[in-house]
Design a protein around this motif. Sequence first.
Motif, PDB file in Angstrom:
ATOM      1  N   GLY A   1       9.189  -1.500  -5.594  1.00 40.57           N
ATOM      2  CA  GLY A   1       8.215  -0.804  -6.429  1.00 40.57           C
ATOM      3  C   GLY A   1       8.751   0.467  -7.043  1.00 40.57           C
ATOM      4  O   GLY A   1       7.978   1.329  -7.486  1.00 40.57           O
ATOM      5  N   ARG A   2      10.066   0.592  -7.102  1.00 41.42           N
ATOM      6  CA  ARG A   2      10.704   1.772  -7.693  1.00 41.42           C
ATOM      7  C   ARG A   2      10.626   1.661  -9.217  1.00 41.42           C
ATOM      8  O   ARG A   2      11.172   0.750  -9.814  1.00 41.42           O
TER       9      ARG A   2
ATOM     10  N   LEU B   1       0.847  -1.186   0.000  1.00 42.15           N
ATOM     11  CA  LEU B   1       0.000   0.000   0.000  1.00 42.15           C
ATOM     12  C   LEU B   1       0.879   1.231   0.000  1.00 42.15           C
ATOM     13  O   LEU B   1       1.858   1.322   0.750  1.00 42.15           O
ATOM     14  N   ARG B   2       0.521   2.176  -0.828  1.00 46.27           N
ATOM     15  CA  ARG B   2       1.235   3.449  -0.901  1.00 46.27           C
ATOM     16  C   ARG B   2       0.179   4.555  -0.929  1.00 46.27           C
ATOM     17  O   ARG B   2      -0.624   4.606  -1.847  1.00 46.27           O
ATOM     18  N   ASN B   3       0.204   5.401   0.105  1.00 46.60           N
ATOM     19  CA  ASN B   3      -0.823   6.446   0.254  1.00 46.60           C
ATOM     20  C   ASN B   3      -2.216   5.825   0.298  1.00 46.60           C
ATOM     21  O   ASN B   3      -3.162   6.348  -0.305  1.00 46.60           O
ATOM     22  N   ASP B   4      -2.300   4.695   0.995  1.00 48.77           N
ATOM     23  CA  ASP B   4      -3.550   3.964   1.156  1.00 48.77           C
ATOM     24  C   ASP B   4      -4.147   3.521  -0.182  1.00 48.77           C
ATOM     25  O   ASP B   4      -5.364   3.367  -0.312  1.00 48.77           O
ATOM     26  N   LYS B   5      -3.278   3.315  -1.159  1.00 47.43           N
ATOM     27  CA  LYS B   5      -3.696   2.794  -2.461  1.00 47.43           C
ATOM     28  C   LYS B   5      -2.816   1.596  -2.793  1.00 47.43           C
ATOM     29  O   LYS B   5      -1.623   1.576  -2.476  1.00 47.43           O
TER      30      LYS B   5
ATOM     31  N   ALA C   1       5.959  -6.157 -10.662  1.00 47.01           N
ATOM     32  CA  ALA C   1       6.848  -7.298 -10.894  1.00 47.01           C
ATOM     33  C   ALA C   1       8.282  -6.803 -10.788  1.00 47.01           C
ATOM     34  O   ALA C   1       8.558  -5.606 -10.957  1.00 47.01           O
ATOM     35  N   CYS C   2       9.203  -7.717 -10.510  1.00 51.48           N
ATOM     36  CA  CYS C   2      10.590  -7.309 -10.253  1.00 51.48           C
ATOM     37  C   CYS C   2      11.316  -6.854 -11.511  1.00 51.48           C
ATOM     38  O   CYS C   2      12.303  -6.127 -11.422  1.00 51.48           O
ATOM     39  N   GLY C   3      10.879  -7.274 -12.671  1.00 51.48           N
ATOM     40  CA  GLY C   3      11.525  -6.823 -13.895  1.00 51.48           C
ATOM     41  C   GLY C   3      12.743  -7.635 -14.252  1.00 51.48           C
ATOM     42  O   GLY C   3      13.042  -8.676 -13.657  1.00 51.48           O
TER      43      GLY C   3
ATOM     44  N   PRO D   1      19.744  -5.311  -5.316  1.00 49.25           N
ATOM     45  CA  PRO D   1      18.448  -4.719  -4.950  1.00 49.25           C
ATOM     46  C   PRO D   1      18.597  -3.233  -4.641  1.00 49.25           C
ATOM     47  O   PRO D   1      19.511  -2.816  -3.940  1.00 49.25           O
ATOM     48  N   GLY D   2      17.691  -2.448  -5.203  1.00 51.62           N
ATOM     49  CA  GLY D   2      17.734  -1.007  -4.999  1.00 51.62           C
ATOM     50  C   GLY D   2      18.461  -0.256  -6.092  1.00 51.62           C
ATOM     51  O   GLY D   2      18.343   0.960  -6.200  1.00 51.62           O
ATOM     52  N   GLU D   3      19.226  -0.987  -6.935  1.00 51.87           N
ATOM     53  CA  GLU D   3      19.963  -0.325  -8.010  1.00 51.87           C
ATOM     54  C   GLU D   3      19.166  -0.310  -9.312  1.00 51.87           C
ATOM     55  O   GLU D   3      19.450   0.472 -10.203  1.00 51.87           O
TER      56      GLU D   3
END
Length: 636
Positions: A585-586, A566-570, A575-577, A610-612
Motif C-alpha cells: 500500500g505504499r 487496516l491502517r489506523n483503524d481505517k 491495487a498493485c499498479g 516488491p518494496g521498490e
Amino acid sequence: MSGSEALSNPGDRPLWKRVLSTPLFDLIRGRVGADSTVRVAVARANLPAAVAQLIEDVVRRTRLWRGERTDVARELITHFQDGIEAGATPDDLVRRFGDPQQAAELIRRARIRCRNRVWHAWRWALRGAAALFAVLCLVHVVLTVRYLTGKSVISRDYVAEWNAESEKIAESDRAWPLVRKAFLSYHKPAPLANRWSDSSLELPDDDPDWPRLVEHVQINQQSLALMRQASALPGLGLRFNDAQDDEFRTHFYGRKAPTAESPGMLLTMPVPQLNAIYQMVLLVCADLRVSLKEHDAHAVRQDLKALLGICRRPAEPPILAAEMYQKATFELALKAASDVLEKSPHLLSEADWIGLAHEIATYHGGGTLRFHSHGEQDSFEDFLQRTFTDDGHGDGRLTPEGAEIMVDTSEAFSSQVVAIMRSPPWLFQAASKYAVGPAVMAFTAGRREQRELAARLRERSESENTGPFYTWKVSASESELMSLHSNYDLRLRYAPVVLYFPAMQYLASYGEQITQLRDGVLTAIALELYHRSEGKWPDTLDALVPRYLPNLPLDRFTGKTLSYKLRNDKPLIYACGGDAQDDGGRASMEKRADRRYGDTIGGSAKSLKPGEGYDWVLFPRLRFPPEPIEPEAVQP
C-alpha cells in the motif's frame, strides 16, 4: 543567279549571316580562334572564292569541336586542290560537291562516330536525362490536370443525421435547454480562482482560496438547481447548430462571438456545449465539496445523484470528445463518493449507499468500461468525402480543397510544404495548384486505401487488450499506428488516418483506470455497509461476498483480489499498479502518479522487486492540492 555564283560572292549573303560570322560573335559564343583558324587555312590555300566560301560554310554547319573543324577544313582544302590540279573548274567542283547542308551532316556523323566511348556514354546520359525530364513534365501536366479537375461530392450529411437522432428525444426529456439556462446564469470564477475551478475536490479545507470557493458556490445556486433538474432527464437533445445561439456563444467565449457558420465538416465544427456542460459538472463538484465540509447531507446526496445522472446519458453528439467528457464526469463522481466515504459517511443512510452502489455498478451496463468509435468512423468518412473525389466505386483522389484542409488540420506535412502552401495568396495559389498540390495528390493514398487501413487498425485494436491490464500484450495496431506517426513518408501518404485515428490503447487504458477506480469505490462502500452492520471492519474482503458484493473485486494488474488492510483503524484498498508487485500500500506522492501505471504494462516497471515500487491506493484516495497562481501571472 546560280548557287555557285551566290557562294562566289560573299557580299551577297544576308546581313544577319555576315554578323554571325564576325570575330566579335565568335567571342560571344566562346569560339575564339575556332573559325579564324579555318579561315586562315582556307586563305593560305589560295583557292577560288566560291570554293573557299563553300569550305567555310560546310565547316561551320558541321557544328563540331574546334580541332575537328580545322581537320575537316584541311581535308576539304586538299580535296578541292586535287580537283583543281586535275583540271576541274571551281564551278564544276562546287556543283559536284552537292548540297552543303547534307555534306555537313554526313561529315558530322562520321566525326562523331570517331569520338571516344566516354563522350558517347555522357551523350546518352544527357539524352536519357532529357527524356526523363520530358516524361516527368508530361506526368506533372497530367497530374496537374487531374488535381485541378478533382471535386469532392458530399453524398451524406452526417450532421443532419446526428441532429435527427437528437430530435427523436421528446422535448420534455431534453436536458440541454436546462443546461443552457444554467450556463447562461453561471457566474464564472475570478482569474485567481482558476487554480481550483477544475479541481475543487482537491482543495484542502484550510486553503486560502476556500472562502472564494464558498462564495463561488453561493452565487451560482440557480445554476446548481437547474443542473440537478437536468441530470434527472434521460436525454441531452443537443443539436450541432445550437452553436449558432449568439447568446450562448457570447457567454461562453466572454465576448461577442463571430456569427457561426452552418454545419459543415465534423472535424472543424466546434462543440462548445460540451465544455459548457463540463463547467457545470465542476460547479456541482464544488458545491459537493463545500456541502461536505458543512455536513449538508441533503446537498451531498443531490450532488452525487446529479453527477451520476449527467454521465449516465448516451454521449451526445456521438463523438469521442463527448464520450471523454462523460467518462471524466463519472470519474469525478467516483472521487466525490470516495471523499464522502472517507470524511463523513454518516451523511448518507444505508439505503443511500446501497442505491449509490447500484448506480455506480450499473454505469453503462457494468463490466469493463470501454470507449466506442462509431462517431469517429462517421467523422472519418465525412472527412474523406470532403477531401477526396468519388469515382462511384469507393475510391477517389485528393482534391485541391482537400489538400488545403489537410495542411490546416494535420501535422503530416513537413514544415517546408506547409510554408509553401501557407505563403502569400498569389504564391500559395501558384505553388499549391501547379507544384506542391499535384505531387501531394500523387503521393497520398486513395480514398479506398485510406478507408481500408483505418478499418484494419480499428478492427485489430478492438480485438486487442479487451481484458484487464494483466492480460495485455504489446499492441500490434498501436505499433503500426506509431510507425505511421514516426515515418514521414507514411505520415504524409496516410495523413487522414494519422489525423483521425485515435490512440486506442490510451483509450482502453483510461477505461481500465476508471474500471479499477469504480471497483475500489464499490469495495469501500461495501466495507462501510459491513462496518455499520457488524460494528467492525472485516478481516478480509471475503467477508463481503455475497451480501455486500456479488464477487471479490479484481486487481486488474495481477488478476488477484484487490489488496485490503487496516491502517489506523481505517480501511486501505489498493491495487498493485504497473509493476504488478504488492508494495504494502505504499503510494507515490508524485502528482498524477495514478496515471502512470497504464504506460508501464509490459515495460520496465515489471522488473521492480516488491518494496521498490508503488501501489495505486484506491481508498482513501490521494489528493494533490492545485498549485498557487501568482497575481502577476494572471492575464488581464
